[in-house]
Design a protein around this motif. Structure first.
Motif, PDB file in Angstrom:
ATOM      1  N   SER A 199     -47.831 -53.750  25.089  1.00 35.17           N
ATOM      2  CA  SER A 199     -47.218 -52.449  25.360  1.00 35.17           C
ATOM      3  C   SER A 199     -45.706 -52.586  25.503  1.00 35.17           C
ATOM      4  O   SER A 199     -45.202 -53.551  26.084  1.00 35.17           O
ATOM      5  N   GLY A 200     -44.990 -51.612  24.965  1.00 40.15           N
ATOM      6  CA  GLY A 200     -43.541 -51.592  25.117  1.00 40.15           C
ATOM      7  C   GLY A 200     -43.096 -50.476  26.049  1.00 40.15           C
ATOM      8  O   GLY A 200     -41.900 -50.212  26.191  1.00 40.15           O
ATOM      9  N   GLU A 201     -44.060 -49.849  26.681  1.00 39.80           N
ATOM     10  CA  GLU A 201     -43.778 -48.737  27.596  1.00 39.80           C
ATOM     11  C   GLU A 201     -44.067 -49.158  29.032  1.00 39.80           C
ATOM     12  O   GLU A 201     -44.765 -50.135  29.284  1.00 39.80           O
ATOM     13  N   ARG A 202     -43.513 -48.422  29.937  1.00 36.31           N
ATOM     14  CA  ARG A 202     -43.714 -48.663  31.372  1.00 36.31           C
ATOM     15  C   ARG A 202     -43.362 -50.101  31.745  1.00 36.31           C
ATOM     16  O   ARG A 202     -44.083 -50.786  32.462  1.00 36.31           O
ATOM     17  N   ILE A 203     -42.238 -50.560  31.215  1.00 35.97           N
ATOM     18  CA  ILE A 203     -41.739 -51.904  31.519  1.00 35.97           C
ATOM     19  C   ILE A 203     -40.583 -51.779  32.510  1.00 35.97           C
ATOM     20  O   ILE A 203     -39.648 -51.015  32.291  1.00 35.97           O
ATOM     21  N   THR A 204     -40.665 -52.528  33.590  1.00 36.95           N
ATOM     22  CA  THR A 204     -39.621 -52.512  34.610  1.00 36.95           C
ATOM     23  C   THR A 204     -38.880 -53.842  34.602  1.00 36.95           C
ATOM     24  O   THR A 204     -39.501 -54.908  34.677  1.00 36.95           O
ATOM     25  N   ALA A 205     -37.539 -53.779  34.483  1.00 40.78           N
ATOM     26  CA  ALA A 205     -36.726 -54.995  34.516  1.00 40.78           C
ATOM     27  C   ALA A 205     -36.602 -55.487  35.944  1.00 40.78           C
ATOM     28  O   ALA A 205     -36.367 -54.713  36.872  1.00 40.78           O
ATOM     29  N   ARG A 206     -36.749 -56.791  36.135  1.00 39.60           N
ATOM     30  CA  ARG A 206     -36.606 -57.400  37.453  1.00 39.60           C
ATOM     31  C   ARG A 206     -35.436 -58.377  37.401  1.00 39.60           C
ATOM     32  O   ARG A 206     -34.618 -58.323  36.497  1.00 39.60           O
ATOM     33  N   ASN A 207     -35.348 -59.277  38.324  1.00 37.07           N
ATOM     34  CA  ASN A 207     -34.207 -60.189  38.384  1.00 37.07           C
ATOM     35  C   ASN A 207     -34.358 -61.376  37.434  1.00 37.07           C
ATOM     36  O   ASN A 207     -35.469 -61.819  37.134  1.00 37.07           O
ATOM     37  N   GLU A 208     -33.213 -61.890  36.957  1.00 40.19           N
ATOM     38  CA  GLU A 208     -33.117 -63.143  36.208  1.00 40.19           C
ATOM     39  C   GLU A 208     -34.018 -63.187  34.975  1.00 40.19           C
ATOM     40  O   GLU A 208     -34.663 -64.190  34.679  1.00 40.19           O
ATOM     41  N   GLY A 209     -34.075 -62.060  34.241  1.00 39.49           N
ATOM     42  CA  GLY A 209     -34.804 -62.048  32.985  1.00 39.49           C
ATOM     43  C   GLY A 209     -36.290 -61.803  33.107  1.00 39.49           C
ATOM     44  O   GLY A 209     -37.010 -61.889  32.108  1.00 39.49           O
ATOM     45  N   TYR A 210     -36.766 -61.480  34.299  1.00 36.59           N
ATOM     46  CA  TYR A 210     -38.182 -61.181  34.479  1.00 36.59           C
ATOM     47  C   TYR A 210     -38.434 -59.689  34.273  1.00 36.59           C
ATOM     48  O   TYR A 210     -37.587 -58.853  34.585  1.00 36.59           O
ATOM     49  N   TYR A 211     -39.632 -59.383  33.759  1.00 37.46           N
ATOM     50  CA  TYR A 211     -40.029 -57.997  33.538  1.00 37.46           C
ATOM     51  C   TYR A 211     -41.438 -57.802  34.096  1.00 37.46           C
ATOM     52  O   TYR A 211     -42.248 -58.739  34.111  1.00 37.46           O
ATOM     53  N   ARG A 212     -41.739 -56.587  34.517  1.00 43.37           N
ATOM     54  CA  ARG A 212     -43.079 -56.245  34.994  1.00 43.37           C
ATOM     55  C   ARG A 212     -43.655 -55.163  34.096  1.00 43.37           C
ATOM     56  O   ARG A 212     -43.008 -54.135  33.854  1.00 43.37           O
ATOM     57  N   CYS A 213     -44.859 -55.436  33.564  1.00 45.06           N
ATOM     58  CA  CYS A 213     -45.581 -54.432  32.780  1.00 45.06           C
ATOM     59  C   CYS A 213     -46.421 -53.618  33.748  1.00 45.06           C
ATOM     60  O   CYS A 213     -47.377 -54.142  34.334  1.00 45.06           O
ATOM     61  N   ASN A 214     -46.077 -52.362  33.933  1.00 44.04           N
ATOM     62  CA  ASN A 214     -46.804 -51.511  34.872  1.00 44.04           C
ATOM     63  C   ASN A 214     -48.143 -51.043  34.325  1.00 44.04           C
ATOM     64  O   ASN A 214     -48.948 -50.468  35.062  1.00 44.04           O
ATOM     65  N   ALA A 215     -48.394 -51.337  33.026  1.00 44.68           N
ATOM     66  CA  ALA A 215     -49.678 -50.965  32.437  1.00 44.68           C
ATOM     67  C   ALA A 215     -50.758 -51.984  32.791  1.00 44.68           C
ATOM     68  O   ALA A 215     -51.880 -51.622  33.137  1.00 44.68           O
ATOM     69  N   CYS A 216     -50.408 -53.286  32.699  1.00 43.38           N
ATOM     70  CA  CYS A 216     -51.410 -54.325  33.002  1.00 43.38           C
ATOM     71  C   CYS A 216     -51.030 -55.174  34.209  1.00 43.38           C
ATOM     72  O   CYS A 216     -51.725 -56.148  34.530  1.00 43.38           O
ATOM     73  N   LYS A 217     -49.899 -54.805  34.868  1.00 47.90           N
ATOM     74  CA  LYS A 217     -49.458 -55.466  36.111  1.00 47.90           C
ATOM     75  C   LYS A 217     -49.103 -56.941  35.923  1.00 47.90           C
ATOM     76  O   LYS A 217     -49.209 -57.742  36.844  1.00 47.90           O
ATOM     77  N   GLU A 218     -48.667 -57.314  34.726  1.00 50.19           N
ATOM     78  CA  GLU A 218     -48.277 -58.693  34.454  1.00 50.19           C
ATOM     79  C   GLU A 218     -46.761 -58.838  34.476  1.00 50.19           C
ATOM     80  O   GLU A 218     -46.035 -57.955  34.019  1.00 50.19           O
ATOM     81  N   ASP A 219     -46.284 -59.974  35.021  1.00 48.90           N
ATOM     82  CA  ASP A 219     -44.868 -60.313  34.951  1.00 48.90           C
ATOM     83  C   ASP A 219     -44.660 -61.238  33.753  1.00 48.90           C
ATOM     84  O   ASP A 219     -45.501 -62.099  33.469  1.00 48.90           O
ATOM     85  N   PHE A 220     -43.545 -61.098  33.075  1.00 47.41           N
ATOM     86  CA  PHE A 220     -43.285 -61.937  31.904  1.00 47.41           C
ATOM     87  C   PHE A 220     -41.795 -62.071  31.673  1.00 47.41           C
ATOM     88  O   PHE A 220     -40.978 -61.332  32.242  1.00 47.41           O
ATOM     89  N   THR A 221     -41.428 -63.039  30.822  1.00 48.47           N
ATOM     90  CA  THR A 221     -40.047 -63.227  30.382  1.00 48.47           C
ATOM     91  C   THR A 221     -40.076 -63.379  28.868  1.00 48.47           C
ATOM     92  O   THR A 221     -41.137 -63.353  28.245  1.00 48.47           O
ATOM     93  N   VAL A 222     -38.914 -63.572  28.282  1.00 46.41           N
ATOM     94  CA  VAL A 222     -38.850 -63.761  26.830  1.00 46.41           C
ATOM     95  C   VAL A 222     -39.518 -65.073  26.409  1.00 46.41           C
ATOM     96  O   VAL A 222     -39.883 -65.248  25.250  1.00 46.41           O
TER      97      VAL A 222
END
Length: 303
Positions: free
Chosen positions: A41-64
């Protein structure tokens, strides 16, 4: 200054630290913004600190790094980019010892980095077309040079060596890989996978190429000392094997049958996307594109 290359000094200016490298990789791998590697999913993505992102659809944290060859690596991203630059610009490759010195990591880590990069060099599924030169070669030491305990004592020639099948589009791309054995069945399977029906195939006079009804087939008679007849030749693919063997002998010294496929992928990539006719950044971008969706763990590498 060359218009088609950039120097290491220019590369360092472009990517002086991990943050600039992260921004570059995100822009290349996520051209339309961050995308979750778990649910795509490319929607409902929240940017966090130091290149981390949170997918609010599946509740997973990820980076590039997630879902790429960089995943779970402690090597900074700008060092990864420099390693890619070195591998794609070196005609015959770069050893793990040399890479370790260049980017300041251990030889063991550099060996793992190089194998991850080779994993990104796998062949594309685009089929070759036009005139295709096909040949096979064998990689491995001579039986007479082996320790007595390692000699197979099963004959000469290809005994104890690994077969590599190569296909080169005249004036175009290269596809190569290891095969368990060189038979009519394996040859036909590889050609069906990588060559467009109706193409013209040039080979030597080996009998394994005899039954190719979907293609126009021309062969040169190596047994009679014939290597070129009009435009029929396999010299193009044989030159690929020459570069491969010189790199294996001169730079890597040895490649075990277990890992040989990745080394072959590396050399084929350098002749295709890494072609010196392309600008250095174009070659680097092709390398980065190949890192997505591929993961190679150390445990999987050494098992």
């Amino acid at each position: 200054m060359s218009k088609s290359t950039i120097s290491t000094f220019e590369l360092f200016a472009m990517f002086p630290d991990q943050e600039t490298a992260r921004v570059y990789l995100e822009g290349r791998l996520w051209p339309n913004g961050p995308r979750c590697p778990v649910c795509a999913s490319g929607e409902r993505i929240t940017a966090r600190n130091e290149g981390y992102y949170r997918c609010n659809a599946c509740k997973e944290d990820f980076t590039v790094r997630t879902g790429t060859i960089f995943e779970r690596s402690h090597v900074p991203l700008h060092k990864w980019i420099y390693a890619m630059y070195l591998l794609v610009t070196a005609r015959k490759g770069i050893s793990s010892m040399q890479l370790a010195k260049e980017i300041g990591i251990t030889q063991k880590s550099a060996w793992f980095v190089l194998h991850r990069l080779r994993e990104a060099c796998g062949p594309k599924l685009e089929k070759l077309r036009g005139i295709i030169e096909i040949d096979e070669t064998y990689i491995g030491g001579l039986e007479e040079n082996k320790h007595e305990s390692k000699k197979l004592k099963a004959g000469r020639g290809a005994v104890g060596k690994t077969a590599v099948l190569g296909m080169r589009e005249r004036g175009g791309r290269v596809v190569a890989g290891t095969v368990d054995e060189v038979t009519m069945h394996t040859i036909k399977s590889a050609i069906a996978k990588y060559v467009e029906p109706g193409s013209t195939i040039h080979t030597d006079d080996s009998r394994v190429y005899n039954d190719l009804p979907e293609f126009e087939h021309e062969a040169v008679n190596h047994s009679a000392g014939e290597y070129v007849r009009d435009d029929v030749t396999t010299n193009g693919i044989e030159s690929v094997f020459a570069v491969l063997k010189r790199g294996l002998v001169g730079v890597y010294h040895h490649a075990s049958p277990k890992h040989l496929e990745r080394y072959v992928d590396e050399f084929a990539f350098r002749l295709n996307e890494g072609n010196v006719k392309n600008h250095t950044m174009t070659r680097l971008e092709s390398f980065v594109d190949g890192t997505a969706g591929k993961r190679l763990t150390y445990k999987g590498l050494i098992q």
